[in-house]
Design an enzyme around this catalytic site. Structure first.
Site, PDB file in Angstrom:
ATOM      1  N   LEU A  39       0.854  -1.186   0.000  1.00  0.00           N
ATOM      2  CA  LEU A  39       0.000   0.000   0.000  1.00  0.00           C
ATOM      3  C   LEU A  39       0.888   1.233   0.000  1.00  0.00           C
ATOM      4  CD1 LEU A  39      -2.651  -0.957   2.728  1.00  0.00           C
ATOM      5  CD2 LEU A  39      -3.135  -0.608   0.297  1.00  0.00           C
ATOM      6  N   ASP A  40       0.423   2.311  -0.619  1.00  0.00           N
ATOM      7  CA  ASP A  40       1.159   3.571  -0.587  1.00  0.00           C
ATOM      8  C   ASP A  40       1.235   4.087   0.846  1.00  0.00           C
ATOM      9  OD1 ASP A  40       1.466   3.589  -3.344  1.00  0.00           O
ATOM     10  OD2 ASP A  40      -0.418   4.671  -3.667  1.00  0.00           O
ATOM     11  N   PRO A  41       2.229   4.931   1.157  1.00  0.00           N
ATOM     12  CA  PRO A  41       2.313   5.488   2.516  1.00  0.00           C
ATOM     13  C   PRO A  41       1.030   6.193   2.965  1.00  0.00           C
ATOM     14  CG  PRO A  41       4.351   5.881   1.346  1.00  0.00           C
ATOM     15  CD  PRO A  41       3.394   5.294   0.331  1.00  0.00           C
ATOM     16  N   ALA A  43      -1.981   5.428   2.205  1.00  0.00           N
ATOM     17  CA  ALA A  43      -3.086   4.487   2.366  1.00  0.00           C
ATOM     18  C   ALA A  43      -3.006   3.735   3.690  1.00  0.00           C
ATOM     19  CB  ALA A  43      -3.095   3.497   1.205  1.00  0.00           C
TER      20      ALA A  43
END
Length: 297
Positions: A39-41, A43
């Protein structure tokens, strides 16, 4: 040594998925931990980690469909298609105000089902051996090809209209490889006002739900999902006898292809341990992934 199993973690915002993996390695005192998709930071939500021999199960989890809850902000575009990027365009208030609920619904309908989606330029897709986001951050031109994805649900839960923006709270069920940021970008583009993602939470990966996940601070005290339980949830279970278990572990085929109703199944021995993942070969079954043999208990 850590016991093998699947670890479900609820990632908070502001840290990377690799930070979570590093913390899990320290908490469980093992280097052998992998993930079934990052997951992106920005998210939050579900990360599925494999520990020790259960990393072999990640191959069967990573391609599972997923569910996300997200907030799309219409009226502003960014260079990353999310809130972590720099603003690149802003629609005037009159244009945003003219966007009707019916137009939003039509735009969402066009982005549902099987669609060809161009990933965000800051995605992790490799271009000539380098990540797209590394190229983009280095100022290099990034052109990614469209890929076919499936959005089986794109549902608006709430609409909040401000002077020059429209925020949509949405839930999305989609195939692996779908970029929610790209949905936000493409919806905004179709409506003529631009758009980006301001919040993203992954709530499901295949059979695994974030409701069963633990915080990063509770990893050390967590009871892992046993390999047999996890594999059965992913591909279904098939009970095999002691002799069959030995044969499968030794690379031999066993009779009983007719027992398999799906494409593959998790072979579970009489002690409830995962032998491996089996597939049909004519009238027989063959293990295509063997688990390291566990000690009972």
């Amino acid at each position: 040594m850590a016991r093998p199993g699947i670890l479900l973690v609820d990632k908070p915002g502001g840290i990377t998925s690799h930070d979570v993996v590093a913390r899990a390695r320290r908490a469980l005192d093992t280097r052998k931990i992998g993930h079934a998709g990052t997951l992106d930071p920005m998210a939050t939500g579900l990360l599925v980690l494999g520990v020790e021999g259960a990393t072999r199960l990640l191959t069967y989890i990573v391609g599972a469909d997923k569910t996300y809850e997200a907030t799309v902000l219409l009226g502003i575009s960014t260079d990353s298609d999310d809130a972590d990027g720099e603003e690149t365009a802003r629609a005037d208030a009159t244009t945003v105000a003219a966007v009707t609920d019916a137009a939003i619904a039509a735009g969402i309908a066009d982005l549902s089902g099987e669609i060809d989606q161009v990933p965000s330029t800051v995605s992790a897709i490799k271009v000539h051996g380098r990540r797209a986001y590394d190229l983009a951050r280095a100022g290099e031109s990034v052109e990614l090809k469209a890929r076919r994805v499936t959005v089986s649900r794109f549902e608006v839960r709430a609409v909040r209209r401000e002077a020059a923006t429209i925020a949509l709270d949405v839930v999305v069920d989609c195939s692996s490889g779908t970029y929610i940021r790209a949905l936000a970008r493409d919806l905004g583009a179709a409506l003529g006002v631009g758009g980006h993602l301001t919040a993203l939470r992954r709530t499901r990966i295949g059979a695994f739900d974030v409701a069963a996940a633990v915080s990063v601070d509770a990893i050390a005290e967590t009871v892992l999902v046993k390999p047999a339980t996890a594999a059965a949830a992913v591909v279904g279970a098939l009970a095999v006898g002691a002799e069959e278990s030995r044969d499968l572990r030794h690379g031999k085929r066993i009779d009983g292809g007719g027992r398999l109703t799906g494409e593959r199944a998790a072979a579970i021995d009489p002690d409830g341990r995962l032998v491996g993942i089996v597939e049909r070969r004519g009238t027989q079954l063959k293990s295509v992934m063997n688990m390291p043999e566990e000690v009972a208990g």
